[in-house]
Scaffold this motif. Sequence first.
Motif, PDB file in Angstrom:
ATOM      1  N   LEU A  19       0.837  -1.208   0.000  1.00 35.03           N
ATOM      2  CA  LEU A  19       0.000   0.000   0.000  1.00 35.03           C
ATOM      3  C   LEU A  19       0.869   1.256   0.000  1.00 35.03           C
ATOM      4  O   LEU A  19       0.724   2.125  -0.867  1.00 35.03           O
ATOM      5  CB  LEU A  19      -0.876   0.008   1.250  1.00 35.03           C
ATOM      6  N   VAL A  20       1.788   1.314   0.971  1.00 36.42           N
ATOM      7  CA  VAL A  20       2.623   2.515   1.085  1.00 36.42           C
ATOM      8  C   VAL A  20       3.451   2.704  -0.173  1.00 36.42           C
ATOM      9  O   VAL A  20       3.530   3.806  -0.727  1.00 36.42           O
ATOM     10  CB  VAL A  20       3.533   2.392   2.323  1.00 36.42           C
ATOM     11  N   LEU A  21       4.048   1.602  -0.653  1.00 36.47           N
ATOM     12  CA  LEU A  21       4.955   1.731  -1.790  1.00 36.47           C
ATOM     13  C   LEU A  21       4.227   2.158  -3.050  1.00 36.47           C
ATOM     14  O   LEU A  21       4.716   2.996  -3.799  1.00 36.47           O
ATOM     15  CB  LEU A  21       5.652   0.402  -2.048  1.00 36.47           C
ATOM     16  N   TYR A  22       3.068   1.562  -3.310  1.00 35.65           N
ATOM     17  CA  TYR A  22       2.374   1.925  -4.545  1.00 35.65           C
ATOM     18  C   TYR A  22       1.941   3.376  -4.520  1.00 35.65           C
ATOM     19  O   TYR A  22       2.068   4.087  -5.518  1.00 35.65           O
ATOM     20  CB  TYR A  22       1.183   0.993  -4.785  1.00 35.65           C
ATOM     21  N   LEU A 160       9.533  -0.081  -6.321  1.00 33.41           N
ATOM     22  CA  LEU A 160       8.545  -1.168  -6.338  1.00 33.41           C
ATOM     23  C   LEU A 160       9.227  -2.521  -6.441  1.00 33.41           C
ATOM     24  O   LEU A 160       8.848  -3.479  -5.777  1.00 33.41           O
ATOM     25  CB  LEU A 160       7.583  -0.995  -7.511  1.00 33.41           C
ATOM     26  N   LEU A 161      10.258  -2.586  -7.295  1.00 36.49           N
ATOM     27  CA  LEU A 161      10.969  -3.844  -7.484  1.00 36.49           C
ATOM     28  C   LEU A 161      11.584  -4.319  -6.183  1.00 36.49           C
ATOM     29  O   LEU A 161      11.368  -5.440  -5.736  1.00 36.49           O
ATOM     30  CB  LEU A 161      12.118  -3.621  -8.468  1.00 36.49           C
ATOM     31  N   SER A 162      12.350  -3.409  -5.590  1.00 35.55           N
ATOM     32  CA  SER A 162      13.099  -3.784  -4.402  1.00 35.55           C
ATOM     33  C   SER A 162      12.166  -3.882  -3.198  1.00 35.55           C
ATOM     34  O   SER A 162      12.382  -4.694  -2.308  1.00 35.55           O
ATOM     35  CB  SER A 162      14.171  -2.747  -4.163  1.00 35.55           C
ATOM     36  N   GLY A 163      11.142  -3.038  -3.197  1.00 38.25           N
ATOM     37  CA  GLY A 163      10.250  -3.017  -2.045  1.00 38.25           C
ATOM     38  C   GLY A 163       9.245  -4.135  -2.075  1.00 38.25           C
ATOM     39  O   GLY A 163       8.979  -4.767  -1.047  1.00 38.25           O
ATOM     40  N   LYS A 243      13.851   0.610   1.591  1.00 38.17           N
ATOM     41  CA  LYS A 243      14.295   0.631   0.201  1.00 38.17           C
ATOM     42  C   LYS A 243      13.425   1.539  -0.641  1.00 38.17           C
ATOM     43  O   LYS A 243      13.897   2.164  -1.585  1.00 38.17           O
ATOM     44  CB  LYS A 243      14.304  -0.781  -0.385  1.00 38.17           C
ATOM     45  N   GLY A 244      12.130   1.647  -0.271  1.00 40.78           N
ATOM     46  CA  GLY A 244      11.277   2.608  -0.965  1.00 40.78           C
ATOM     47  C   GLY A 244      11.860   3.994  -0.823  1.00 40.78           C
ATOM     48  O   GLY A 244      12.060   4.721  -1.805  1.00 40.78           O
ATOM     49  N   ASN A 245      12.200   4.329   0.398  1.00 42.11           N
ATOM     50  CA  ASN A 245      12.791   5.638   0.650  1.00 42.11           C
ATOM     51  C   ASN A 245      14.097   5.802  -0.114  1.00 42.11           C
ATOM     52  O   ASN A 245      14.315   6.799  -0.797  1.00 42.11           O
ATOM     53  CB  ASN A 245      13.045   5.787   2.152  1.00 42.11           C
ATOM     54  N   LEU A 246      14.984   4.804  -0.001  1.00 43.76           N
ATOM     55  CA  LEU A 246      16.316   4.962  -0.589  1.00 43.76           C
ATOM     56  C   LEU A 246      16.245   5.108  -2.096  1.00 43.76           C
ATOM     57  O   LEU A 246      16.909   5.962  -2.674  1.00 43.76           O
ATOM     58  CB  LEU A 246      17.190   3.772  -0.216  1.00 43.76           C
ATOM     59  N   PHE A 247      15.428   4.260  -2.751  1.00 44.05           N
ATOM     60  CA  PHE A 247      15.396   4.331  -4.213  1.00 44.05           C
ATOM     61  C   PHE A 247      14.732   5.616  -4.689  1.00 44.05           C
ATOM     62  O   PHE A 247      15.183   6.223  -5.666  1.00 44.05           O
ATOM     63  CB  PHE A 247      14.699   3.103  -4.801  1.00 44.05           C
ATOM     64  N   ILE A 248      13.678   6.018  -4.000  1.00 46.26           N
ATOM     65  CA  ILE A 248      13.031   7.257  -4.449  1.00 46.26           C
ATOM     66  C   ILE A 248      13.978   8.431  -4.234  1.00 46.26           C
ATOM     67  O   ILE A 248      14.117   9.307  -5.097  1.00 46.26           O
ATOM     68  CB  ILE A 248      11.689   7.466  -3.718  1.00 46.26           C
ATOM     69  N   SER A 249      14.677   8.433  -3.101  1.00 41.58           N
ATOM     70  CA  SER A 249      15.565   9.571  -2.899  1.00 41.58           C
ATOM     71  C   SER A 249      16.790   9.482  -3.801  1.00 41.58           C
ATOM     72  O   SER A 249      17.317  10.524  -4.197  1.00 41.58           O
ATOM     73  CB  SER A 249      15.959   9.718  -1.429  1.00 41.58           C
ATOM     74  N   ALA A 250      17.212   8.262  -4.154  1.00 40.82           N
ATOM     75  CA  ALA A 250      18.281   8.158  -5.151  1.00 40.82           C
ATOM     76  C   ALA A 250      17.808   8.751  -6.469  1.00 40.82           C
ATOM     77  O   ALA A 250      18.590   9.393  -7.191  1.00 40.82           O
ATOM     78  CB  ALA A 250      18.681   6.706  -5.347  1.00 40.82           C
ATOM     79  N   GLY A 251      16.514   8.549  -6.769  1.00 36.66           N
ATOM     80  CA  GLY A 251      15.945   9.155  -7.971  1.00 36.66           C
ATOM     81  C   GLY A 251      15.990  10.668  -7.892  1.00 36.66           C
ATOM     82  O   GLY A 251      16.293  11.341  -8.873  1.00 36.66           O
ATOM     83  N   ILE A 252      15.692  11.198  -6.694  1.00 38.16           N
ATOM     84  CA  ILE A 252      15.734  12.652  -6.542  1.00 38.16           C
ATOM     85  C   ILE A 252      17.150  13.160  -6.769  1.00 38.16           C
ATOM     86  O   ILE A 252      17.380  14.135  -7.487  1.00 38.16           O
ATOM     87  CB  ILE A 252      15.230  13.049  -5.137  1.00 38.16           C
ATOM     88  N   VAL A 361      10.729  10.642   3.363  1.00 38.47           N
ATOM     89  CA  VAL A 361      11.074  10.573   4.779  1.00 38.47           C
ATOM     90  C   VAL A 361       9.868  10.117   5.596  1.00 38.47           C
ATOM     91  O   VAL A 361      10.000   9.387   6.579  1.00 38.47           O
ATOM     92  CB  VAL A 361      11.606  11.917   5.275  1.00 38.47           C
ATOM     93  N   THR A 362       8.691  10.495   5.145  1.00 38.20           N
ATOM     94  CA  THR A 362       7.510  10.032   5.882  1.00 38.20           C
ATOM     95  C   THR A 362       7.404   8.520   5.832  1.00 38.20           C
ATOM     96  O   THR A 362       6.926   7.900   6.778  1.00 38.20           O
ATOM     97  CB  THR A 362       6.215  10.637   5.319  1.00 38.20           C
ATOM     98  N   ILE A 363       7.853   7.959   4.724  1.00 34.43           N
ATOM     99  CA  ILE A 363       7.855   6.500   4.679  1.00 34.43           C
ATOM    100  C   ILE A 363       8.719   5.981   5.812  1.00 34.43           C
ATOM    101  O   ILE A 363       8.385   5.029   6.499  1.00 34.43           O
ATOM    102  CB  ILE A 363       8.385   6.013   3.326  1.00 34.43           C
ATOM    103  N   LEU A 364       9.832   6.685   6.019  1.00 33.76           N
ATOM    104  CA  LEU A 364      10.743   6.272   7.070  1.00 33.76           C
ATOM    105  C   LEU A 364      10.100   6.361   8.435  1.00 33.76           C
ATOM    106  O   LEU A 364      10.308   5.516   9.302  1.00 33.76           O
ATOM    107  CB  LEU A 364      11.947   7.182   7.045  1.00 33.76           C
ATOM    108  N   LEU A 365       9.316   7.412   8.602  1.00 38.97           N
ATOM    109  CA  LEU A 365       8.655   7.566   9.897  1.00 38.97           C
ATOM    110  C   LEU A 365       7.814   6.336  10.200  1.00 38.97           C
ATOM    111  O   LEU A 365       7.720   5.901  11.340  1.00 38.97           O
ATOM    112  CB  LEU A 365       7.788   8.822   9.905  1.00 38.97           C
ATOM    113  N   LEU A 366       7.238   5.789   9.136  1.00 43.09           N
ATOM    114  CA  LEU A 366       6.460   4.562   9.310  1.00 43.09           C
ATOM    115  C   LEU A 366       7.350   3.443   9.838  1.00 43.09           C
ATOM    116  O   LEU A 366       6.923   2.624  10.641  1.00 43.09           O
ATOM    117  CB  LEU A 366       5.849   4.139   7.987  1.00 43.09           C
TER     118      LEU A 366
END
Lengths: 469, 496, 111
Positions: A19-22, A160-163, A243-252, A361-366
């Motif tokens: 849910l969170v990742l999608y 999504l892949l990694s998560g 990993k959701g956080n890391l990959f998205i922020s790597a994208g940023i 980062v909010t994902i991280l808070l989770l």
Amino acid sequence: MSLSNLFDGINAPFLAAGLVLYISAVISGEWYFKAPGERVRFRVLVAAASAGSIGILSSGNWLLFVFFLEILTLSLWSMISMKEPRAALVYLLSQLAAAGLILVGTAGVYAHTGSLAIGPVPEPWRVFFMAGFGIKAAFPLLHFWLPEAHGKAPSPASALLSGFAVKTGILGLIRAFPEPFAPLVLIGTVMAFFGAFMAVFPRDIKRVLAYSTMSHLGFMTAAVGAGSGEIAAAYAFSHAMIKGNLFISAGIVEKTFGTRDIFALRGSGRLHFAAVAALTAGAFFAAGLPGTASYLLKNSVISSLGHTAPWWQPFMLTAAGMMAAGYLLNITAPLFFRDNSKNGTPKHEEGGNIIFAVLSVTILLLVIAADSFFPSILHAFRVDTGFTPASDKLEAFIASAAAGLIILLARLRLKGIPEQGLPDIKICLSMDEGPLYAFNRVSGCCHPGRLNTFVFVALVFLVLLMLTL
Amino acid sequence: MTLVLAIVVPLVAAFLIPVFHLARKTLPVSLIGIMGLISLSASMAAAYAGWFSPEVSLLGGWAPEIGIVLVADRLSSAFLLITGIGSGAALACALEKFGGGPWRFYAIFFLLLGSMNGILLTGDLFNLFVFYEIFSVAAYLLVAFSMSWQALEAGLKYLVLGTIGALFILLGTAFTFMATGILNMALLSEALVSVPRETLTAISACLVLGLTIKTGAFPVHFWLPDAHSSAQTAVSALLSGVLVKVSIYALMRVCFLFFLETNGTVFLAITVIGSLSALGGHLMALRQDDIKRLLAYSTVAQIGYILIGVGCASAAGAAAAVFHSFNHMLMKMGLFIAAGNVSDEKGTREICKLTGLWKEKPFWVLGFTVLSAAIVGIPPLNGFMSKWFIILSSAGAGTVIPALVIAAGTVISAAYYLRVLSAFVSPGESDQEDPFKSSPRKVRSKIVSLTIVGSFAMFCLALGIMAFSPFSREYFSSIGRTAVDVGAYVGLVTGR
Amino acid sequence: MITLSYVTSVIIFCIGLYTIMARRNLFKTVLGLALMESAILLIIVSSGYIPGGVPPIEPFMGPAVNPLPHAFTLTAIVIGASDIALALAFIIKLQRHYRSVDLDRIRGLRG
């Protein structure tokens, strides 16, 4: 197939992660993809992937499980091929092979028991499930697709892949091997260490993260092999968030500075703090420092192996956990502390949107919330959620020291590695490395001479040695 | 009576066409269309009759021991349906492409239709051979019909190998007759039990070898890629979609009736041939640059899948084989029609030159995509389900290697179909070409062919979803049960 | 007598198969096909033979030979003739294109 399956003890963490990742993938995709056509395509694909994922989690038999796995695979393939058609092809073919193997295993189980229901797999067919889910969960040697796909996919798709996608392999393993199964512990241990070791070398941030995923999957596999699927599921959730956080922020970072090369990104944290901060925060949680969920879960995995496991398995897992800190430091420290004035400033493209950094980062808070949430679940199954028992403290210390040493030595030795790919082992080793050099000469027949295969062969020899002892 | 009509009506049409040609040089399309409709409805009537109540007709009123019988049970009906749909589609494509001009083509076509129905309905081994030869001669002629040197060469190759296959079938029939003195297939299935082991081995070797050559399975597949790729689009589709299925029916019928209880080695051999075919076909397809040859080698591989299903020697395996035959008819006919039309308009069959089609003809590419996804076995399309059923029956028969071959085949076929599709969607030359140079050739729009491709693609999707429902699965497994139920067949023919 | 005819037919069959496989000349291939066919027909005809039998034509004078194989043979001859005629027609067409009936020169199609 019923929706109530979604909420059972093992599926629930996967569902939450999905849910969170999608949702975060859709949001970050809106920003990541510039062309409107690409955006629409990505939205449709995320919808298809999430439908596939819900199907996977709610299916009650193996056939439907594979059916929805393939839908997930297809939509992810299409996402990857938006950027890298070749990596996407490798991904698609490997996943089709995995699905085929699982189908063959399922057919065998049906011939054996007369039922397709998801559950423990009888003996002669285990190897097909191991191989099939092994490709999905990137077992060593079957992991060839993972660094390619994770590293080259668009960042939201990587998340999504990694998560989620690789976690379906773990889910399948949990379902197929609910009882303790020693080979999985062995594979998981090797995989955790191998992934962590390989993550030390690449200069591409996303490739590091991909190998890190492999290492974490090793922890989960070990937990499954120890018979504690709940810990593996909880680990999967926590790792999916990180990993959701890391990959998205790597994208940023990639979009902001136009590169993923650590050398080129030196000192970029001073230029655009917000873009880099999210990545650093994610790395902090992924490293497994005390107080984070991954610290807790790594320790639960290690202690779930129990006293039946040979001593070196917890040792290797501990070392792998410590190496996580090393390789993540490798990719985050240069962002702040290295001065890049020699190479000229990195390409700095405005548009790194702070909102999305905040989102990740909010994902991280989770994850932090999970830290306080999952111990209660874990307590129900596991006794000890603290650090390893007192008697193992020395062992843990030695393991960490060994991990630090390995990383230090490897970095020193491989300082001038080429931009792409890994060096030939003969370049890295010279006579003064005594035992390693001798080992290379002895095992030369078993590997083509590249560093990664050398490390793998060395690990296998080590494990065989341990097993015979 | 309906059974006789299914054979006689197309033959009458085949003889009427030259007669009409004497009166008028160019036949009206509607006339041939109506003839086709009548012939197809005759075979559909036979299929309908055979499906709901298995039917036997004794020709000339002779007892089955002496005379020729026509039998329609569920297995025949299923294949009648496959050939009916397939040849209808091929006829429609041919009418759209050629119009009423080539009367010889239509005469041969109806001859083929009649002989196919004959093979599917006959209950007599020698009669099977006779119909098989009419069928083969018509097929050779259709392959060579365009009279280009490729077509002639492919036709000759097909003829030589096909005749060798036919001679082996004839030899097997002769041995059978010498051993038992009868030719009725139902009675033979009882009589062969008491035949000595060595004789039976010779009979089964001859029959299986002959039928395998006719089917186009891997070790003796040489004629198939040439014939399927050199013929015209409608004929290629007919060859791959329908003719191959008729050979598979003959193989299934003969093997299940004669060797199910007497010689289990036959089925092992069929499984081995099937696995080799699947692997070999896929690997050869991977190396092709010509889109029609690629599709033809893919047919070799799919024949392998069907043979693996047949080789299980079980009701589930037979049902899976029939289901896959039906699916393969839909998929491969659609693919051949789409590929043929696209490459005709581009003027080349080289895959790497078939670029930029996504912009020019999105519907064709879409149809091709769906059908190739189906043939690779992507859910929720029918290819996935039929592969699953074959894997399931193969595991049920206790052999894992064929199932693994199918799993590997999925991966290889995904690779080569993706190569074709990526060529289709890649930007074409016309994007860079200057506007004055490009002169768009006026080509008649192929609306009928497009409709056929589209409806086959929809059908693939519908079948893939329907296969999950127990109701439709029951239909297919009833075909499998009929195929392996030798006792019922014998009872039907002899009236006991 | 019967054995002799069986042995002959097996030998002829093998000669035919060998001709098809070994010879590069298309006419010889067709000859091989014809030989194979004749061999099989010989088997079928001799299978109907009964020692001392008479032709199966009314009225019978003693035991008649089996007429069924003769009917098969006639049918198979017709079929074989059509096959061979078609093959020869193809070869003539190909000869006009290539100016040769040698398989080594007629290699337009791969595989």
